[in-house]
Each structure stands twice: as structure tokens, then as C-alpha cells.
Design a protein around this motif. Structure first.
Motif: not given
Length: 204
Positions: A65-89
Motif C-alpha cells: 500500500g502507498v498513501e500520499q501524505i503530502r505532495p512530496t511525502v508518501a507512506a509505504w507499507t511493505i512486507g512478506y507474508g503476514p509481516l508488514r512495515r510502514r514508513f514515510a518516504v
């Protein structure tokens, strides 16, 4: 982010410089993973589709998943299987049809990357991705191993192959963002007009 020395060492028509001769700020230092793939669509098509971050889960094996926070910032959710990690780029630099550089806004691990789009003689596009991960503490030692580098390179290569299949299957982009970004700020071609003090209400 790049040091001034890195920019000064760049030469024309190599990664890190624009075709107009202006030196680009390089986000990466010496240690990085680099992978290139050629896709059978024009540069504009490949670039336009890549800017549609919310479509990444349609072809990626790790992006959920990718959520746009601001025009230049997005929160990405990545992972394998049930493991998930969300971070801002944050997108720190972007040139339409040519270049995009980003940095992770978290400190552990520190994450930077860049992607370049270049026309090929066949009319396709060569896409080059460079990434730099800088874990903190004990993880830093593991990251220096050749095994960690190979795993990261394999992941980047796999995602590029997935994108190639996706865009070549579509044949055309499903959207585009054609803005320019410098130092994390969107550049406007024309200054915004003064805002009216009169209340504006939604219509339609």
C-alpha cells in the motif's frame, strides 16, 4: 543526502548530471546497490506509470500500500507474508522523464535511492535504480556483508522485472504526475495568484 564533493566530481552525461549541464544533487554515496532493466515502452510512458505510486501493489511482491501524505511525502507499507512495515518516504528531487530521488524519513535504517530513465536505440527505456540502506547498531555489520548486498540487489531486480511485465502488458500509462521537485519542494512554473479573502465554497 549528497555531499558537495560528490556533485563536484560528477561529469556531463553521467548519473548525477542533467543534460542541460547543471549538476544534480546526488543522494547516494559509494556503497549502493544498482540494477538496470530495459522496458519496451517509450521513456514518457515508463516514467508516467512509475509516478503512480498507488499502483505499485498491482505488480510488486513487497509493496502492499502507498498513501500520499503530502505532495512530496508518501507512506509505504511493505512486507512478506503476514509481516508488514510502514514508513514515510520523501521525494527530494524529480525531473520529468529523467530522474527521481528519494529518502526515507526514518533513522533506522536510513534509506536513500534514485532512479533514472534513459531512451534506448530501440525506442524503449533503460531504467536504473540505485539504493543505499544504512542500518544502525549491530545491523550495520550485517549490511556490510556481500550476502546482504546480494539479497537487496535480487529484490530490486525482481521489482524491476515485475514493473517491466506490468507496463509492457498495459502498453500505456494509467496516469501521470509531471511535476518537478527540488530539495523536497514542488516547483511551480507560474506563481500562485493572491488568495481572495472572500470565502470559497465547493461547487459541483
Amino acid at each position: 543526502m549528497a555531499h558537495e564533493d560528490d556533485a563536484q566530481q560528477a561529469v556531463p552525461n553521467t548519473p548525477g548530471t542533467r543534460t542541460d549541464g547543471v549538476t544534480r544533487r546526488r543522494p547516494l554515496r559509494e556503497r549502493h546497490v544498482e540494477e538496470t532493466i530495459e522496458v519496451a515502452v517509450p521513456v514518457r510512458t515508463a516514467y508516467n506509470q512509475w509516478t503512480q505510486f498507488k499502483t505499485f501493489p498491482r505488480f510488486s511482491t513487497v509493496v502492499h500500500g502507498v498513501e500520499q501524505i503530502r505532495p512530496t511525502v508518501a507512506a509505504w507499507t511493505i512486507g512478506y507474508g503476514p509481516l508488514r512495515r510502514r514508513f514515510a518516504v520523501e521525494i527530494v528531487e524529480q525531473d520529468p522523464d529523467a530522474y527521481l530521488a528519494w529518502r526515507g524519513l526514518e533513522q533506522n535504517p536510513s534509506h536513500q535511492g534514485e532512479i533514472e530513465f534513459r531512451s534506448t536505440e530501440s525506442g524503449g527505456t533503460a531504467i536504473t535504480v540505485r539504493m543505499l540502506l544504512e542500518p544502525q547498531g549491530a545491523a550495520r555489520i550485517l549490511n556490510r556483508s556481500s550476502t546482504a548486498a546480494r539479497l537487496t540487489a535480487r529484490l530490486v531486480r525482481g521489482e524491476l522485472v515485475n514493473f517491466k511485465r506490468f507496463i509492457e502488458g498495459l502498453g500505456q500509462e494509467g496516469g501521470a504526475w509531471r511535476g518537478t521537485i527540488r530539495n523536497g519542494r514542488v516547483q511551480h512554473d507560474h506563481p500562485e495568484p493572491p488568495r481572495s479573502r472572500v470565502a470559497q465554497w465547493p461547487v459541483g
